[in-house]
Motif scaffolding. Structure first.
Motif, PDB file in Angstrom:
ATOM      1  N   MET A 106      -2.243  -0.559   4.639  1.00 10.49           N
ATOM      2  CA  MET A 106      -1.186  -0.798   3.771  1.00 10.49           C
ATOM      3  C   MET A 106      -1.120  -2.293   3.611  1.00 10.49           C
ATOM      4  N   LEU A 107      -1.461  -2.849   4.593  1.00  9.96           N
ATOM      5  CA  LEU A 107      -1.329  -4.680   4.483  1.00  9.96           C
ATOM      6  C   LEU A 107      -2.604  -4.926   3.524  1.00  9.96           C
ATOM      7  N   ARG A 108      -3.904  -4.146   3.870  1.00 10.51           N
ATOM      8  CA  ARG A 108      -5.017  -4.585   2.855  1.00 10.51           C
ATOM      9  C   ARG A 108      -4.452  -4.226   1.290  1.00 10.51           C
ATOM     10  N   ASP A 109      -3.762  -2.926   1.188  1.00 13.93           N
ATOM     11  CA  ASP A 109      -3.321  -2.619  -0.262  1.00 13.93           C
ATOM     12  C   ASP A 109      -2.456  -3.727  -0.989  1.00 13.93           C
ATOM     13  N   ALA A 110      -1.674  -4.222  -0.052  1.00 10.03           N
ATOM     14  CA  ALA A 110      -0.601  -5.269  -0.399  1.00 10.03           C
ATOM     15  C   ALA A 110      -1.405  -6.470  -0.883  1.00 10.03           C
ATOM     16  N   VAL A 111      -2.131  -6.858  -0.184  1.00 10.34           N
ATOM     17  CA  VAL A 111      -2.756  -8.117  -0.266  1.00 10.34           C
ATOM     18  C   VAL A 111      -3.758  -7.871  -1.812  1.00 10.34           C
ATOM     19  N   SER A 112      -4.308  -6.718  -1.977  1.00 12.14           N
ATOM     20  CA  SER A 112      -5.053  -6.521  -3.167  1.00 12.14           C
ATOM     21  C   SER A 112      -4.287  -6.641  -4.469  1.00 12.14           C
ATOM     22  N   VAL A 113      -3.019  -6.440  -4.371  1.00 14.95           N
ATOM     23  CA  VAL A 113      -2.161  -6.567  -5.525  1.00 14.95           C
ATOM     24  C   VAL A 113      -2.288  -8.060  -6.140  1.00 14.95           C
ATOM     25  N   VAL A 114      -2.476  -8.920  -5.214  1.00 20.02           N
ATOM     26  CA  VAL A 114      -2.519 -10.547  -5.915  1.00 20.02           C
ATOM     27  C   VAL A 114      -3.873 -10.783  -6.068  1.00 20.02           C
ATOM     28  N   GLY A 115      -5.027  -9.860  -5.808  1.00 23.58           N
ATOM     29  CA  GLY A 115      -6.076 -10.128  -6.285  1.00 23.58           C
ATOM     30  C   GLY A 115      -6.969 -10.588  -4.792  1.00 23.58           C
ATOM     31  N   ALA A 116      -6.357 -10.654  -3.700  1.00 21.50           N
ATOM     32  CA  ALA A 116      -6.959 -11.057  -2.753  1.00 21.50           C
ATOM     33  C   ALA A 116      -7.732  -9.923  -1.870  1.00 21.50           C
ATOM     34  N   THR A 117      -8.665 -10.163  -0.950  1.00 23.96           N
ATOM     35  CA  THR A 117      -9.127  -9.203  -0.023  1.00 23.96           C
ATOM     36  C   THR A 117      -8.953  -9.597   1.470  1.00 23.96           C
ATOM     37  N   LEU A 118      -8.611  -8.655   2.066  1.00 22.22           N
ATOM     38  CA  LEU A 118      -8.341  -8.580   3.445  1.00 22.22           C
ATOM     39  C   LEU A 118      -9.472  -8.043   4.131  1.00 22.22           C
ATOM     40  N   PRO A 119     -10.274  -8.904   4.915  1.00 23.85           N
ATOM     41  CA  PRO A 119     -11.516  -8.301   5.684  1.00 23.85           C
ATOM     42  C   PRO A 119     -11.007  -7.455   6.648  1.00 23.85           C
ATOM     43  N   ARG A 120     -12.137  -6.547   7.091  1.00 19.72           N
ATOM     44  CA  ARG A 120     -11.819  -5.398   8.002  1.00 19.72           C
ATOM     45  C   ARG A 120     -12.327  -6.208   9.471  1.00 19.72           C
ATOM     46  N   PHE A 121     -11.270  -6.173  10.335  1.00 16.79           N
ATOM     47  CA  PHE A 121     -11.365  -6.851  11.582  1.00 16.79           C
ATOM     48  C   PHE A 121     -12.442  -5.946  12.683  1.00 16.79           C
ATOM     49  N   PRO A 122     -13.042  -6.442  13.506  1.00 19.03           N
ATOM     50  CA  PRO A 122     -13.655  -5.738  14.447  1.00 19.03           C
ATOM     51  C   PRO A 122     -12.880  -4.499  15.363  1.00 19.03           C
ATOM     52  N   TRP A 123     -11.653  -4.905  15.694  1.00 17.82           N
ATOM     53  CA  TRP A 123     -10.853  -4.019  16.292  1.00 17.82           C
ATOM     54  C   TRP A 123     -10.288  -2.898  15.544  1.00 17.82           C
ATOM     55  N   GLU A 124     -10.519  -2.600  14.241  1.00 22.33           N
ATOM     56  CA  GLU A 124      -9.884  -1.681  13.483  1.00 22.33           C
ATOM     57  C   GLU A 124     -11.017  -0.665  13.526  1.00 22.33           C
ATOM     58  N   PHE A 125     -10.489   0.748  13.643  1.00 18.78           N
ATOM     59  CA  PHE A 125     -11.406   1.828  13.894  1.00 18.78           C
ATOM     60  C   PHE A 125     -10.682   3.055  13.030  1.00 18.78           C
ATOM     61  N   ASP A 126     -11.359   3.921  12.963  1.00 16.15           N
ATOM     62  CA  ASP A 126     -10.901   5.314  12.096  1.00 16.15           C
ATOM     63  C   ASP A 126     -10.378   6.339  13.568  1.00 16.15           C
ATOM     64  N   GLY A 127      -9.305   7.003  13.375  1.00 18.47           N
ATOM     65  CA  GLY A 127      -9.149   8.146  14.464  1.00 18.47           C
ATOM     66  C   GLY A 127      -9.878   9.269  14.463  1.00 18.47           C
ATOM     67  N   ALA A 128      -9.426  10.069  15.452  1.00 16.64           N
ATOM     68  CA  ALA A 128     -10.071  11.241  15.474  1.00 16.64           C
ATOM     69  C   ALA A 128      -9.868  12.198  14.281  1.00 16.64           C
ATOM     70  N   LEU A 129      -8.827  12.080  13.557  1.00 14.27           N
ATOM     71  CA  LEU A 129      -8.666  13.016  12.216  1.00 14.27           C
ATOM     72  C   LEU A 129      -9.898  12.631  11.332  1.00 14.27           C
ATOM     73  N   THR A 130     -10.319  11.381  11.295  1.00 14.58           N
ATOM     74  CA  THR A 130     -11.166  10.970  10.224  1.00 14.58           C
ATOM     75  C   THR A 130     -12.491  11.144  10.901  1.00 14.58           C
ATOM     76  N   TRP A 131     -12.414  10.744  11.907  1.00 15.98           N
ATOM     77  CA  TRP A 131     -13.990  10.876  12.962  1.00 15.98           C
ATOM     78  C   TRP A 131     -14.485  12.447  12.676  1.00 15.98           C
ATOM     79  N   TYR A 132     -13.575  13.101  13.050  1.00 16.37           N
ATOM     80  CA  TYR A 132     -14.149  14.628  13.012  1.00 16.37           C
ATOM     81  C   TYR A 132     -13.932  15.426  11.836  1.00 16.37           C
ATOM     82  N   HIS A 133     -13.284  14.931  10.804  1.00 16.06           N
ATOM     83  CA  HIS A 133     -12.682  16.040   9.788  1.00 16.06           C
ATOM     84  C   HIS A 133     -13.067  15.130   8.383  1.00 16.06           C
ATOM     85  N   ASP A 134     -13.560  14.233   8.215  1.00 20.86           N
ATOM     86  CA  ASP A 134     -13.588  13.587   7.161  1.00 20.86           C
ATOM     87  C   ASP A 134     -15.245  13.666   6.484  1.00 20.86           C
ATOM     88  N   PHE A 135     -15.797  14.767   6.834  1.00 22.34           N
ATOM     89  CA  PHE A 135     -17.368  14.790   6.179  1.00 22.34           C
ATOM     90  C   PHE A 135     -17.565  15.916   5.490  1.00 22.34           C
TER      91      PHE A 135
END
Length: 372
Positions: A106-135
């Motif tokens: 949500m924060l990354r989408d909000a930043v993109s509105v003004v044309g900026a890009t928020l980098p992906r931080f090392p501690w960010e990760f997908d949860g079990a829902l995406t890890w097992y069911h997004d393929f």
């Protein structure tokens, strides 16, 4: 509600408990990941993170479910009750991160509105829902419910379904953890809703055990869950047995309807003696040369008033600090909670309490202790 009739908000004690809670959770997650990676260097760090948060939530749930019975067995655990709600909310968010991951979408989408890009931080990760069911071609949430259809097979049962139902229950409990909901839902409904934690615990036991049976070759996890289950059931049975023994010693009223509950000398100053008669637990308080009797059940969360004490002229519940005037069973203004009161009289040093309670909040003249 607390001493001085002030609503308890943030204070030093709560901040200290929360700091200890968050530091402990952080150390557990760090330790889990460090040990797991040391045991198997080929493991994917994202999968390890998912398990770290999930196991942290499950362990914290065991701590939460242990606090109640431990407090009944030993008053030293009572301070933990003041912070149990914060533990519950923390546990829900750990479970949510386990499922949904930890991302700043949500924060990354909000930043993109003004044309900026928020980098992906090392501690960010997908949860079990995406890890097992997004393929696949299905939405991950749809895939979770239809990806495994072996509902008629115990070993291959879709354990994810059990986890989702438990998470919904924990969500309802987290959003209603404030006293606003306790007051508006009323104590019986609120209490019934929050008893759902035991259903959630059962579902999570099934979720973890069935998941381990399908994905792990080593029985260590299953054994650990079994030990935790034995602990939770055991400590509740021990505490419940103690309460049943206390109720089994119920006193019998005399033909006049009064019950001899003991001697004045049995009760310490500003404290109470708890007795059972006519199906009621009654707290008899001694204070300022007087004796009063009230229901032992606090209207907040059924706390044992008789295990509290008189503070600033008020009976103060040991669980969350709710207060009542001993002469009337009513909370001091501006609060409105009320508990039943009982008629009391003295015959020498003997305390006699009438068997039938008065309606909640009924003023009763205290029995005055006279010097022998």
């Amino acid at each position: 509600m607390g001493v001085g009739y002030q609503s308890i908000q943030w204070n030093r004690q709560k901040i200290i408990y929360d700091a200890i809670l968050f530091i402990t959770v952080g150390l557990y997650i760090w330790g889990f990941m460090a040990v797991t990676q040391h045991m198997g260097s080929d493991l994917d760090i994202r999968g390890v993170r998912i398990r770290a948060y999930g196991s942290a939530a499950f362990v914290l749930l065991h701590v939460i479910l242990s606090i109640g019975p431990l407090s009944r067995l030993n008053p030293k655990f009572l301070p933990l009750l003041f912070n149990r709600r914060h533990m519950g909310v923390t546990m829900f968010f750990l479970a949510l991160i386990h499922v949904a991951g930890l991302r700043l979408t949500m924060l990354r989408d909000a930043v993109s509105v003004v044309g900026a890009t928020l980098p992906r931080f090392p501690w960010e990760f997908d949860g079990a829902l995406t890890w097992y069911h997004d393929f696949g071609n299905l939405d991950p949430l749809v895939s979770l419910f239809v990806g495994n259809s072996h509902y008629d097979n115990f070993i291959r049962f879709p354990f994810e379904f059990l986890g989702v139902i438990a998470l919904i229950i924990l969500f309802l409990m987290a959003v209603t953890s404030h006293d606003f909901w306790l007051a508006n839902l009323t104590a019986p409904i609120w209490k019934g809703l929050h008893m759902g934690v035991y259903l959630a615990y059962g579902l999570l036991v099934g979720h973890v055990v069935l998941g381990a049976l399908q994905t792990n070759r080593h029985p260590v996890l299953t054994i650990a869950v079994f030990i935790g289950l034995v602990w939770i059931v055991g400590v509740h049975l021990i505490a419940g047995g103690r309460e049943l023994r206390r109720d089994g010693d119920a006193l019998k009223p005399t033909p006049s309807g009064y019950v001899h509950v003991g001697q004045v000398s049995d009760i310490p100053e500003n404290r109470a003696k708890v007795v059972t008669f006519a199906g009621e637990r009654v707290a008899i308080f001694k204070y300022d040369g007087k004796i009063s009797a009230v229901s032992n059940v606090c209207q907040h969360q059924n706390g044992p008033l008789g295990e509290g004490k008189i503070v600033d002229g008020c009976i103060t519940c040991p669980w969350h600090g709710y207060q009542y005037l001993p002469e009337s069973g009513a909370s001091p203004p501006p609060f409105h909670e009320k508990i039943p009161t009982f008629e009391v009289k003295l015959k020498g040093d003997r305390i006699l309490v009438y068997k039938t309670p008065n309606p909640p909040g009924t003023p009763v003249t205290p029995a005055v202790i006279t010097e022998a």
